[in-house]
Scaffold this active site. Structure first.
Site, PDB file in Angstrom:
ATOM      1  N   HIS A  60       0.684  -1.256  -0.107  1.00  0.00           N
ATOM      2  CA  HIS A  60      -0.038   0.071   0.154  1.00  0.00           C
ATOM      3  C   HIS A  60       0.884   1.243   0.023  1.00  0.00           C
ATOM      4  O   HIS A  60       1.157   1.805   1.010  1.00  0.00           O
ATOM      5  CB  HIS A  60      -0.948  -0.091   1.097  1.00  0.00           C
ATOM      6  CG  HIS A  60      -2.289   1.066   1.201  1.00  0.00           C
ATOM      7  ND1 HIS A  60      -3.282   0.839   1.703  1.00  0.00           N
ATOM      8  CD2 HIS A  60      -2.147   2.284   0.755  1.00  0.00           C
ATOM      9  CE1 HIS A  60      -3.865   1.804   1.571  1.00  0.00           C
ATOM     10  NE2 HIS A  60      -3.432   2.797   0.862  1.00  0.00           N
ATOM     11  N   LEU A  63       2.953   6.574  -5.002  1.00  0.00           N
ATOM     12  CA  LEU A  63       4.205   7.181  -5.502  1.00  0.00           C
ATOM     13  C   LEU A  63       3.724   8.258  -6.354  1.00  0.00           C
ATOM     14  O   LEU A  63       4.853   8.725  -6.909  1.00  0.00           O
ATOM     15  CB  LEU A  63       4.632   5.860  -6.460  1.00  0.00           C
ATOM     16  CG  LEU A  63       5.207   4.691  -5.607  1.00  0.00           C
ATOM     17  CD1 LEU A  63       5.965   3.941  -6.616  1.00  0.00           C
ATOM     18  CD2 LEU A  63       6.198   5.156  -4.507  1.00  0.00           C
ATOM     19  N   HIS A 181     -10.441   0.585   1.084  1.00  0.00           N
ATOM     20  CA  HIS A 181     -10.311   1.532   1.952  1.00  0.00           C
ATOM     21  C   HIS A 181     -11.734   1.711   2.756  1.00  0.00           C
ATOM     22  O   HIS A 181     -12.757   2.113   2.463  1.00  0.00           O
ATOM     23  CB  HIS A 181     -10.105   3.097   1.460  1.00  0.00           C
ATOM     24  CG  HIS A 181      -9.988   4.017   2.373  1.00  0.00           C
ATOM     25  ND1 HIS A 181      -8.846   4.948   2.617  1.00  0.00           N
ATOM     26  CD2 HIS A 181     -11.150   4.788   2.995  1.00  0.00           C
ATOM     27  CE1 HIS A 181      -9.316   5.998   3.413  1.00  0.00           C
ATOM     28  NE2 HIS A 181     -10.445   6.075   3.335  1.00  0.00           N
ATOM     29  N   HIS A 234      -5.297  -0.657   5.700  1.00  0.00           N
ATOM     30  CA  HIS A 234      -4.879   0.382   6.784  1.00  0.00           C
ATOM     31  C   HIS A 234      -6.094   0.322   8.085  1.00  0.00           C
ATOM     32  O   HIS A 234      -6.492   1.120   8.290  1.00  0.00           O
ATOM     33  CB  HIS A 234      -4.740   1.844   6.298  1.00  0.00           C
ATOM     34  CG  HIS A 234      -5.528   2.330   5.550  1.00  0.00           C
ATOM     35  ND1 HIS A 234      -6.900   2.426   5.699  1.00  0.00           N
ATOM     36  CD2 HIS A 234      -5.324   2.904   4.400  1.00  0.00           C
ATOM     37  CE1 HIS A 234      -7.452   3.028   4.623  1.00  0.00           C
ATOM     38  NE2 HIS A 234      -6.633   3.500   3.978  1.00  0.00           N
ATOM     39  N   ASP A 307       1.059   2.645   3.837  1.00  0.00           N
ATOM     40  CA  ASP A 307       0.482   3.412   3.328  1.00  0.00           C
ATOM     41  C   ASP A 307       1.155   4.860   3.335  1.00  0.00           C
ATOM     42  O   ASP A 307       0.785   6.026   3.401  1.00  0.00           O
ATOM     43  CB  ASP A 307      -0.873   3.820   4.423  1.00  0.00           C
ATOM     44  CG  ASP A 307      -1.719   4.798   3.757  1.00  0.00           C
ATOM     45  OD1 ASP A 307      -2.026   5.010   2.515  1.00  0.00           O
ATOM     46  OD2 ASP A 307      -2.812   5.105   4.416  1.00  0.00           O
ATOM     47  N   HIS A 311       3.660  14.056   0.702  1.00  0.00           N
ATOM     48  CA  HIS A 311       3.165  15.259   0.263  1.00  0.00           C
ATOM     49  C   HIS A 311       4.248  16.597   0.455  1.00  0.00           C
ATOM     50  O   HIS A 311       5.289  16.474   0.822  1.00  0.00           O
ATOM     51  CB  HIS A 311       2.163  16.032   1.175  1.00  0.00           C
ATOM     52  CG  HIS A 311       0.878  15.135   1.100  1.00  0.00           C
ATOM     53  ND1 HIS A 311       0.051  15.121   0.000  1.00  0.00           N
ATOM     54  CD2 HIS A 311       0.260  14.368   1.900  1.00  0.00           C
ATOM     55  CE1 HIS A 311      -0.943  14.394   0.365  1.00  0.00           C
ATOM     56  NE2 HIS A 311      -0.808  13.851   1.512  1.00  0.00           N
TER      57      HIS A 311
END
Length: 423
Positions: A60, A63, A181, A234, A307, A311
């Site tokens: 998870h 990219l 999710h 997750h 996960d 950013h």
């Protein structure tokens, strides 16, 4: 022994000193170091004091390429993966354009092979729906043929149960599992903060844990009814874990993952409106952390995943409500997990199962158990190495982690894929 090209001597595997012999990119044998096997013309590496581990698989990651290369690109993401111990990387489809057609999938794979020809290996996860809009199914057969290993709508959960059912069936027709999710979209979607005492004190809009658990329950019931596997992404809270445990006792084909931050951090990290700790699902309570650790030890939670959600600094350095959710995790995941082993909250066997064996089993990838013929995908890990998490020590473009300034123990000293050194 004439075909052996590499001998790693004196490594620690399950508390025993071993020598690893590699031939033609595969494990030839793993033998006690005391045997002192001589091999002509093979490269030798002394791994005294280092742990031998199979290469890790992250099922998870984000990219960001194509479309958001300023956050991360495939080359930089795989660089962070290689140095973090990951030999296989499964990347989500929330790119621009979305990975909902073979052209995007093939571009991703071409970029990975060009940047890292010997690995880490990239395995794209195809979009469940066109544009991730949950209105029309993506062409999963085309995506599977192009190289997608699973399907997901990622952070845009599918609200309509009938649509999600058809997506599960279509994906399974291609022999692929759906990754969901789990978030009931009407309950403060993507709030990034757990609903509770801390959110009340800070005055932050928040999401209750039942928003996750409600979707978990729906997915479990569909998997039970359809007799089709489902993988839950997750997982973060006790309510979800209890539902997954019930499902597994019933024989439902459900697997689940959690992340290092849900095993180590709580909602208190958001104090001071720290956007670095804003993640979806949000960091939960101490009781939830304890439930996640127990679930991982018992096998209710099958897999660890990062996960990894990089950013740019300017996106996170804003008011909490405006900041995007996500933690950059490829650089730190193994060291954080090793810290749990050192504290005896997990065992080394738990680490190997959750980071290597289980994800490869669930997603149909080759796995190294150090048996003859297994792929020679392994790393040498220095358990005594200490390092500080800083922008300079992270390989990812994304420096957005609440661990900045933290000192961790344990780092990858060397990483081999197919018998070739990549780090």
């Amino acid at each position: 022994m004439s075909t052996v090209s590499l001998v790693v001597r004196n490594a620690l595997w399950k508390k025993k000193k071993v020598d690893l012999l590699v031939a033609r990119g595969r494990v030839a044998s793993l033998i006690p170091s005391a045997r002192k096997t001589r091999v002509e013309s093979a490269q030798e590496l002394d791994a005294s004091g280092l742990l031998l581990l199979p290469s890790l698989t992250d099922c998870h990651t984000h990219l960001r390429e194509p479309g958001f290369e300023y956050k991360e690109d495939i080359a930089s993401g795989l660089d962070a993966a290689a140095h973090g111990g990951f030999g296989n990387v499964l990347c989500m489809a929330n790119t621009n354009p979305v990975n909902d057609n073979a052209t995007v999938t093939e571009r991703m794979l071409d970029r990975a092979r060009a940047a890292w020809p010997h690995g880490p290996r990239l395995y794209p996860i195809g979009a469940l729906s066109r544009g991730l809009k949950a209105e029309e199914l993506a062409p999963m057969a085309e995506l599977a043929d192009a190289g997608c290993v699973a399907f997901s709508n990622d952070g845009l959960p599918v609200p309509r149960a009938e649509f999600f059912r058809r997506a599960m069936e279509y994906a399974w027709d291609q022999g692929k599992v759906v990754i969901d999710h789990c978030e009931e979209p009407s309950m403060a979607r993507g709030a990034g903060m757990n609903e509770g005492a801390v959110s009340g004190r800070l005055g932050i809009p928040a999401q209750p844990d039942v928003a996750e658990a409600a979707q978990v329950a729906r997915d479990i019931l569909l998997a039970d009814y359809l007799k089709i596997p489902i993988h839950l992404a997750h997982i973060s809270c006790r309510r979800s874990v209890e539902l997954i445990a019930w499902a597994k006792e019933r024989g439902v084909q459900v697997t689940a993952e959690t992340c290092p931050h849900y095993l180590t951090l709580t909602e208190e990290r958001v104090e001071g409106y720290d956007s670095a700790a804003k993640v979806n699902p949000p960091l939960r309570t101490r009781d939830d952390v304890e439930a996640m650790l127990q679930a991982l030890r018992s096998g209710v939670i099958d897999i660890l995943a990062t996960d990894h959600a990089p950013h740019a600094a300017h996106e996170k350095e804003v008011e909490f409500d405006l900041a995007p959710c996500g933690i950059s995790g490829l650089d730190t995941a193994l060291s954080v997990t090793w810290g749990l082993v050192e504290k005896k909250l997990l065992t080394l066997d738990d680490l190997v199962r959750a980071w290597s064996e289980a994800p490869c089993r669930v997603f149909g990838l080759p796995v190294n158990r150090f048996q003859a013929g297994d792929p020679a995908d392994f790393l040498l890990f220095d358990p005594a190495a200490q390092w500080e998490v800083t922008p300079e020590t992270m390989r990812s473009k994304g420096k957005n982690t609440p661990l900045l300034g933290t000192r961790l123990r344990g780092r990858v000293a060397a990483h081999f894929l197919g018998g070739k050194k990549v780090v």
